[in-house]
Structures are given as C-alpha cells and as structure tokens.
Motif scaffolding. Structure first.
Motif, PDB file in Angstrom:
ATOM      1  N   ASN A 197      47.856  42.163  36.262  1.00 59.72           N
ATOM      2  CA  ASN A 197      48.897  43.177  36.435  1.00 59.72           C
ATOM      3  C   ASN A 197      48.845  43.791  37.828  1.00 59.72           C
ATOM      4  OD1 ASN A 197      49.810  42.837  33.801  1.00 59.72           O
ATOM      5  ND2 ASN A 197      48.541  44.505  32.990  1.00 59.72           N
ATOM      6  N   LEU A 198      47.654  44.043  38.321  1.00 60.73           N
ATOM      7  CA  LEU A 198      47.491  44.649  39.635  1.00 60.73           C
ATOM      8  C   LEU A 198      47.876  43.699  40.762  1.00 60.73           C
ATOM      9  CD1 LEU A 198      44.120  46.505  38.991  1.00 60.73           C
ATOM     10  CD2 LEU A 198      46.318  47.586  39.457  1.00 60.73           C
ATOM     11  N   ARG A 199      47.735  42.414  40.537  1.00 60.87           N
ATOM     12  CA  ARG A 199      48.112  41.428  41.567  1.00 60.87           C
ATOM     13  C   ARG A 199      49.619  41.239  41.641  1.00 60.87           C
ATOM     14  NH1 ARG A 199      43.179  38.841  39.825  1.00 60.87           N
ATOM     15  NH2 ARG A 199      44.259  37.521  38.319  1.00 60.87           N
ATOM     16  N   GLY A 200      50.332  41.420  40.531  1.00 62.50           N
ATOM     17  CA  GLY A 200      51.763  41.190  40.519  1.00 62.50           C
ATOM     18  C   GLY A 200      52.089  39.728  40.727  1.00 62.50           C
ATOM     19  N   ASP A 214      49.503  43.691  47.017  1.00 65.98           N
ATOM     20  CA  ASP A 214      49.736  42.386  47.619  1.00 65.98           C
ATOM     21  C   ASP A 214      49.751  42.559  49.131  1.00 65.98           C
ATOM     22  OD1 ASP A 214      50.131  39.693  47.780  1.00 65.98           O
ATOM     23  OD2 ASP A 214      52.101  39.678  46.815  1.00 65.98           O
ATOM     24  N   TYR A 215      49.713  41.466  49.863  1.00 62.90           N
ATOM     25  CA  TYR A 215      49.558  41.517  51.312  1.00 62.90           C
ATOM     26  C   TYR A 215      50.883  41.304  52.042  1.00 62.90           C
ATOM     27  CZ  TYR A 215      44.723  40.554  49.926  1.00 62.90           C
ATOM     28  OH  TYR A 215      43.497  40.588  49.332  1.00 62.90           O
ATOM     29  N   THR A 543      40.092  44.443  46.683  1.00 61.55           N
ATOM     30  CA  THR A 543      39.270  45.047  45.634  1.00 61.55           C
ATOM     31  C   THR A 543      40.099  45.306  44.383  1.00 61.55           C
ATOM     32  OG1 THR A 543      37.778  46.052  47.251  1.00 61.55           O
ATOM     33  CG2 THR A 543      37.820  47.032  45.052  1.00 61.55           C
ATOM     34  N   ASN A 544      41.276  45.856  44.556  1.00 61.95           N
ATOM     35  CA  ASN A 544      42.131  46.135  43.400  1.00 61.95           C
ATOM     36  C   ASN A 544      42.656  44.862  42.750  1.00 61.95           C
ATOM     37  OD1 ASN A 544      42.787  49.222  43.006  1.00 61.95           O
ATOM     38  ND2 ASN A 544      42.576  48.876  45.203  1.00 61.95           N
ATOM     39  N   ARG A 545      42.806  43.811  43.506  1.00 63.39           N
ATOM     40  CA  ARG A 545      43.326  42.556  42.971  1.00 63.39           C
ATOM     41  C   ARG A 545      42.278  41.749  42.216  1.00 63.39           C
ATOM     42  NH1 ARG A 545      47.905  40.126  45.091  1.00 63.39           N
ATOM     43  NH2 ARG A 545      46.880  38.109  45.294  1.00 63.39           N
TER      44      ARG A 545
END
Length: 867
Positions: A197-200, A214-215, A543-545
């Motif tokens: 979910n955090l990566r989308g 995301d980057y 870190t969040n991903r």
C-alpha cells in the motif's frame, strides 16, 4: 469471519484510543487566519471578532465516537487462508474527558471487544473513519486487560481519512519488533500488504490523504509556461544533472516542457505532515506567509513607493535593523501583526517600526567580525565548518577538465605567503601541516560567466596559516574570473594580501567579503540543502516502501525522518524554486540548484561519516592512541572535537541496537526487507550514482551499523551544525553577505575613488543590498529557530516506542552519554586556552550542544531535519 465473537462471552478486551481532531493540528486549517482571522495564545483559530471559528473542534470530537470503528487482527491464530483472524467491527464509545497522561489537545475514547481464547493475542487492527468531512490524527491505542497477557500498545501517529479514500483499510501493528523471517505467521500477509500500500502503483496524481512513497526527479522547480525565464533544467536522471530523488507527486507536465511538472499543491505523504502544534507547521506557514505576503510588500515599499532606499549607507544603518528598526508604512505592519510566527520574528516598537533580534555575532562586540582571526575561526566554528581542508600541494591545482576550462592552476607564489608565515618557508609550513585552504574555485568557475550577467563575482581560494596559539590566520586570497576570451582559455586571477591600514585594508576587507559570498552560497546550496535535506529524502522514501513498521531498522531510523519530506516540499515551493527566495537573494541566482547538482557528482555516501570526512579533508589522521582513533591536525577545531563525540555516541547506540537483532552477518544477508531497501536506496533513490564503487554492499553487520550511523548523523548533528547558526552568524549581513555586486575597484576608476573616500559605502555597495537583506534575515531567523515541541537527539516523542526492553535500555544509555557530552562542551567553551571556542566575537561554539530551549538559541540537535 466477522462473526467469530457472536457468542456471549464474559471476558472483554478494553481499549483506550487516543486521537486529535484535524483542526487542532493541521496547519492548513490555519488558512482561515489569512482570511481575516488569527490565532490566540493557545493556538485556537479565531475569527476577526475573536470568536472560536465554527466550533469545529468540539463538533468533530462529538461525532468521532460513533463514526470510528476497529477490528482486531490476531497475531497467534489464523483463518483457513493462513492469515491472522480478523474480529468483528466495534465502534468507539464515549469520550473520556480527562486522562492526566494526555497532552492538552488529545482526546481519549473507550472501546471494548469481546474476547475468547480461540482468537489469541491481537497483533494488529484495522480502523475505519466513516465521517465524510472530518479526518483525525490517531495517536495511540492501548489494550490493558487481555487475559493472561500484558498490555498491548500501538504507537500510531497517523492521519485517518474516510475509509472510502483507501483501497485497503488502514492497519496498525503493535510496538513489537520482528525481522521479516521472525514475523508471527498470522501477521506475515498483513505486513506485506501494508508495504505494498505504501509503495502504490507508480501512476496517477497523488491526493492529499494518500500515504504513497515513490520516486521522482527534481522537475518541479521551474514554470516555463508562465515565463521562459522561469524554465529550469530537470535535476536527476542524467549524467549531466545528477541529483537525489524526491517524493513523486504525479502532477501533469508543463505545456512547454513535457519533462517538467506543473506547479501546484505540493504533495507530501500525509503522515509526513504531522501537524505538531508549534513546530515545523507553524514555521513552514511562516515561510509561506513571508514569500506570499510580506516580501512582496517589502518590495513595493522599496521599489514602487520609494519609502526607503535599497542601499545601506553606513554600518550603523545596518545595525539599526536590530537597534532602532526600520520605519515601515502602517499597512505593512498590519499585515504582519496577525501572523503569530512573523509577529514573533519582527519585533515592533510602536506601530511603524520593524526590528530584528540582534544576531549573536555582534551581541558582545560590534566590530570583531572584521578581524582576520574571526574570519579564520568561522571556518572551523562557524555555520559552514566542513569545507576547509589541509593544503597538501602548492600552488593549488584545479580538478576541472582542462579541455573545457583550460589551465585553472593557482597563480599563488611562495613570496605571497612567506611574508606572513612567521619565518617559515612554504615547504616547512606544508610539511608541518600548518597551511590550509578554503577552495571554492572549482565550484564557481564553471558558472561565473552566467552568474556575472547579473552580478560581479569571483571564484575564490583562501590560504590560511595555523598559528602557534591554534588560531587560523588568512595569508592570501586569490580571486579568479574566466579568461576574457572565454573560460576555455583558463582563468584571469589576482592575489590580495592582508593589510590593516589605508586603502589596502579596505581592499583586503572586500576580498574577504568575496570569499564569504562564495562561502555563504556554497553553505546554503551544498553544505545545507544538498548534503542534508536532499540526500536524506531517498532514504525516507525507501524506508517507508520496504521496511515495515515492525522492522527494527525502521524503528531505529524513523525519528530521524520526521518532517523532512514536508520541509523539502516547502523548499521546492518557496525557497529553491525558480524566482524563489534563494534565487533572489543568493549569488548564483537562476543557477543555484544546478550548482548543487554539479557538486552532487562528487558526493560520496561513506565520506559523510565525520571521521571519513575529516580524513578526506586532511584534517585528521588515524591514530589508535588518540580519542576516537583520530588525531586532529587542528587540535582546537570545535566542530570536529564536539562532532566526533556525537558521532561516536551515535555509532555506539546503533551498534548496541543492531546487535539485538542481527547475531551475525548471515542475518543481515537473509533479511529480505533490508536487502530490498538498500538495493532501492542505491539504484533508485540515489540512482544517478548507483555505479559508484563506494556504496556499502550491505552484506555484514558493520555495513549496516556504518550506514545507519551516517544516516542518523546527517539528519541530526550535521544538519544542526550547518543550520542553527544561520541567523546568529548571518543575521548580520556584513559578516555573511550573500551577494557581490562589484569587483575589487581598480585605480583610476570612480569606484576606487569612492572606496578611498568612504570605505564603508564601498563595502556596502559591494555586498547584499537592503531589500535582499530583509529577505535573508526574515528567512534565516525562521530557519534558525527551535519549536517548542522539538524532539532532540537521544529523545523520543513516545516513551515506549518499542516493546523491547533491551532496546529501551540501550537508548537510555545513549541519552546519558549525550548528556555527558553537553557538559564537556561547556567545559571546553570555558577554557581560555582554546581560542577558537569563542573567538574575538566571544560567541561560544554550542551548535553541537544536544539540548535546547525553544527559540533562537544557537544550540540543540533535533532528531531530524525538521526545518
């Protein structure tokens, strides 16, 4: 599955849910201030008549109880699919009016769940917000009476919007810590789902309520659709303009440049914008107010209304900014007075006087900043103490490509130096490690032709001699311009030598000003923005991903990431953007961030460790018999002396913590989340440098300890060292000018005659003028302040941030060590033999003193880059 608790049971699980309604916290709600309202002393939003706006807070709180539900997830029992059992939906009950442990603005609610042994121990929960118009900030959840089990705590600190805004229900995990392979089987699926979910999915424009990391490249600094002059190159994704990555927002491209993103609302993952009552949200609101409201008014007064000229005519007039103030029209002060942050910054005396607080550098002496000793001292104890290096070859050489820039070798000769070396030859001074250089030649020379279309700047080299008393004495300044026939033919340079009398002393003072302009710009763009703010953001994204909140390294690093993405987004919107504050007030102008891209080509992650940095600059050598295993070449180097103690404390804490979870190198290698995290940091977050051989391979415990230590050091102590001295030193623009508008006058010119007749006026016409000074002072005073709810190194916002008592004990040890270092710093500052600790301006070096009060204190190491 939701009916597993439908039978009657005598046992209940009682929970306490702590939350804060949006309007207590979110600084965006303060926009009503700009529409005629204001804030009272307690932070309430009041209308123009002084009434509480709409009763929104009380209304939101009243509805929360019957509009928020939770479902427990078992950490010990699974369903038929191997996932942890999910309990039935239960709603919050009545509001608990008083809880002595809560902060002033937190609300607590009760919740009760039926329980039986078939469900086991809760390890997570889902939460739903059914309110359409009200989000809230979930602080924590605690279950106190689970049979045969201790209390279970959840530290949440997250915004909860209406459940329809999420593809998956919001989930929270206990404060337990698990490596991926050690995760209780019922929670494995949920751990992986939350990371996904955090990566989308990498598509679409991000929305306010989303928590997607995301980057993207820095393609949102310019606005070519508004004006071709506002076009800026895309930074990142090319060898020409490499750059760290930022959080992706997914806005539409500009019409004139499909590679650039349209300006607009700056996306920040929602939990990165906590909304602390008096911290970065109010500070960032202050910067927004400055850029959007106050600075245009300053400009209109100076340039349109001609209320005050844009030039200072004497040093006394500069000091009047702090002593007498500047008279401004009533309508400008009336715009400032309702804004709490700005009202605190701009001291007013009567209705029409604007006054800044006196910068620390002139609080004791008004003229000591002009001395050569202070000029040299600030290179080791000022706001930019991490550039000076040992001179190891003479004359200094350039690393610029000779095919593009010609021969850029210094024209300095031995006779330039030896008259000020106390009888030493250059060779003996070099061999004795007595010569140092502050070298900005290569950083500025490639940009000078563009910079000097609107300015009059040099690329500078400054040579300093280490005296017997431990102080640094400047002995020569080389000022270089591109060759008149083009930079490909090399440089055209002049050497200025120290003088203390007559016109030569004015020329020497002007040469030092040109050096400081170089230093001020390099500091702001490279030492500060690039080397702390920009390089840390990719670590936060990765870190969040890839590191679950259950992961030990997430728990280790998370406090050091607070508010950084938020403040970086603000910077792109108001500070480093095209025609923004930095471009308007610093020498490189439109080339500012592009210059930092050129510097990033030479950024080395492992060299960000303080010991490695000192060794690389020749300012320390390895010595096992010395403290910290290093012998400093300049013994009285306040930044290095204090910094090494902080570095060692950080590294010892990280080592103690990491050893709790990684018994051997194999554990590091087999940690799937850790390996994916590091791979993405290197290949995506810092992808333009991914092929560099210096990246740690993350195959052993030492790689992990060193890498985490560097991240923490950069986000805490390094940022503190280069940020919180900005106003104390730079608030006096004579000491740290940011612009140069004249070259050194030549004999026979009107500027030379003016310099002879009125040295102060010649100096003032060379450096930053009045309007840009007002901008500089307004911004750096905000940036140099600590908020009242700042969290400092060795502290946490939550006492029990982990359920692991071993980690809590190690962290307490870390805090105790930092407290002892504070005492040592105070002792050193009181040692009269250490002349660089206070210097001629009598300003003790306290930037690496860990704790601080709120306000403009010249001390304190926050956990993170929060401003």
């Amino acid at each position: 599955m939701f009916g597993i608790f439908d039978r009657d049971h005598s046992q209940k699980i009682k929970g306490t849910v702590v939350l804060m309604p949006k309007n207590v916290l979110d600084f965006n709600a303060v926009t009503s201030v700009k529409q005629g309202g204001f804030l009272d002393a307690a932070g309430n939003v009041l209308d123009a008549a002084g009434s509480l706006v709409g009763g929104i807070i009380d209304g939101a709180t009243a509805f929360l109880g019957r509009n928020v539900s939770m479902r427990l997830i078992s950490a010990t029992k699974t369903d038929a699919n191997g996932k942890g059992l999910v309990g039935k939906e239960v709603f919050l009950e009545k509001h608990v009016p008083t809880l002595p442990t809560l902060g002033a603005r937190q609300d607590a609610f009760s919740i009760h769940f039926d329980w039986d042994a078939d469900f086991g121990i809760p390890g997570a929960f889902y939460i739903r917000n059914y309110m359409q118009a009200h989000e809230f900030f979930l602080v924590s959840v605690t279950f106190d009476d689970i049979p045969n089990h201790e209390s279970v705590e959840f530290v949440c600190n997250s915004w909860i919007y209406n459940f329809k805004n999420y593809k998956k229900d919001r989930i929270f995990f206990t404060n337990d810590t698990y490596l991926p392979s050690q995760t209780p089987a019922p929670l494995v699926y949920y751990r992986q789902e939350e990371l996904q979910n955090l990566r989308g999915d990498g598509t679409g424009q991000r929305k306010e309520w989303e928590r997607v990391y995301d980057y993207d490249v820095y393609n949102d600094l310019g606005d070519p659709d508004e004006d071709v002059k506002l076009a800026r190159p895309v930074l990142g994704g090319s060898s020409t303009h490499p750059y760290p990555r930022r959080v992706r927002s997914g806005r539409k491209p500009t019409k004139k440049d499909p590679k650039s993103e349209r300006p607009g609302v700056m996306y920040v993952p929602r939990d990165e914008n906590f909304g602390h009552l008096k911290s970065s949200d109010f500070l960032t609101y202050g910067i927004k107010s400055l850029s959007q409201d106050v600075l245009p008014l300053f400009k209109s007064v100076i340039f349109d209304l001609n209320f005050t000229p844009n030039e200072f005519d004497s040093f006394d007039e500069v000091r009047d900014l702090f002593e007498g103030g500047i008279e401004l029209p009533t309508h400008i002060l009336s715009k400032i007075s309702p804004l709490p942050v700005l009202k605190e910054i701009f001291r007013t005396d009567g209705e029409q006087v604007l006054k800044f607080p006196p910068p620390h550098v002139i609080r004791v002496s008004k003229s000591a900043w002009m001395t050569d000793e202070e000029f040299g001292r600030e290179m080791v104890a000022g706001v930019n103490p991490c550039v000076i290096r040992l001179l190891q070859e003479f004359p200094p050489k350039s690393t610029l490509d000779i095919a593009v820039y010609g021969d850029q070798t210094s024209i300095l000769k031995k006779e330039h130096l030896e008259i000020n070396l106390g009888g030493l030859t250059v060779e003996k001074a070099l061999n004795g490690q007595r010569l140092f250089i502050l070298d900005y030649h290569d950083a500025f020379m490639p940009f000078l032709e563009k910079i000097n279309k609107n300015a009059k700047a040099y690329a500078t080299r400054t040579i300093l001699f280490l005296k017997d008393d431990g102080t640094l004495k400047p002995v020569a300044i080389e000022l270089s311009l591109p060759h008149p026939n083009g930079v490909k033919y090399g440089a055209e340079s002049k050497v200025i030598l120290p003088a203390d009398q007559g016109v030569d002393s004015t020329i020497w003072l002007l040469a030092k000003a040109h050096v400081i302009v170089n230093d001020s710009c390099y500091h702001q763009l490279m030492s500060h923005w690039l080397n702390t703010h920009a390089v840390v953001e990719p670590f936060i994204i990765a870190t969040n991903r890839h590191l679950s909140v259950l992961h030990p390294i997430n728990k280790l690093l998370d406090p050091h990431f607070r508010d950084t993405i938020n403040i970086n987004g603000l910077a792109r919107n108001a500070l480093i953007n095209a025609d923004g504050i930095i471009e308007e007030t610093f020498l490189p102008g439109p080339n500012s961030v592009e210059m930092s891209s050129a510097a990033y080509k030479n950024w080395v992650f492992t060299d960000q460790a303080l010991p490695a940095d000192l060794i690389k600059r020749g300012l320390a050598v390895e010595d096992p018999s010395s403290p910290h295993g290093l012998r400093l070449v300049i013994e009285d180097y306040p930044y290095a002396v204090d910094g090494l103690e902080i570095w060692d404390a950080i590294k010892s804490w990280v080592q103690d913590y990491v050893s709790l979870y990684y018994p051997n190198d194999e554990a590091v290698q087999k940690d799937t989340e850790l390996q994916t995290w590091w791979k993405e940091v290197v290949e995506k977050g810092h992808g333009d440098l991914k092929d560099k051989p210096w990246w740690p391979k993350m195959q052993n415990i030492q790689d992990l300890i060193q890498s985490c230590s560097i991240i923490i050091w950069t986000a805490s102590a390094l940022h503190a060292a280069v940020n919180f001295g900005q106003y104390p030193y730079g608030g006096y623009i004579l000491n740290r000018p940011t612009l140069s508008r004249r070259w050194i006058p030549e004999k026979g010119t009107p500027n030379y005659d003016e310099m002879v007749k009125n040295p102060q006026k010649a100096y003032l016409r060379t450096i930053t003028p009045k309007y840009q000074t007002l901008i500089d002072l307004s911004v750096i005073e905000i940036l140099s302040r600590h908020a009242s709810d700042e969290i400092y190194l060795g502290e946490r916002d939550v006492k029990f941030w982990t359920s692991d008592s071993r980690a809590l004990q190690a962290f307490q040890k870390f805090g105790s060590k930092l407290a002892k270092i504070e005492g040592k710093i105070t002792e050193r500052n009181n040692d009269s033999d250490l002349k660089n600790r206070t210097g001629p301006v009598q300003l003790p070096y306290t930037l690496l003193h860990r704790s601080s009060e709120d306000g403009l204190t010249f001390r304190g190491i926050p956990n993170s880059i929060s401003i």
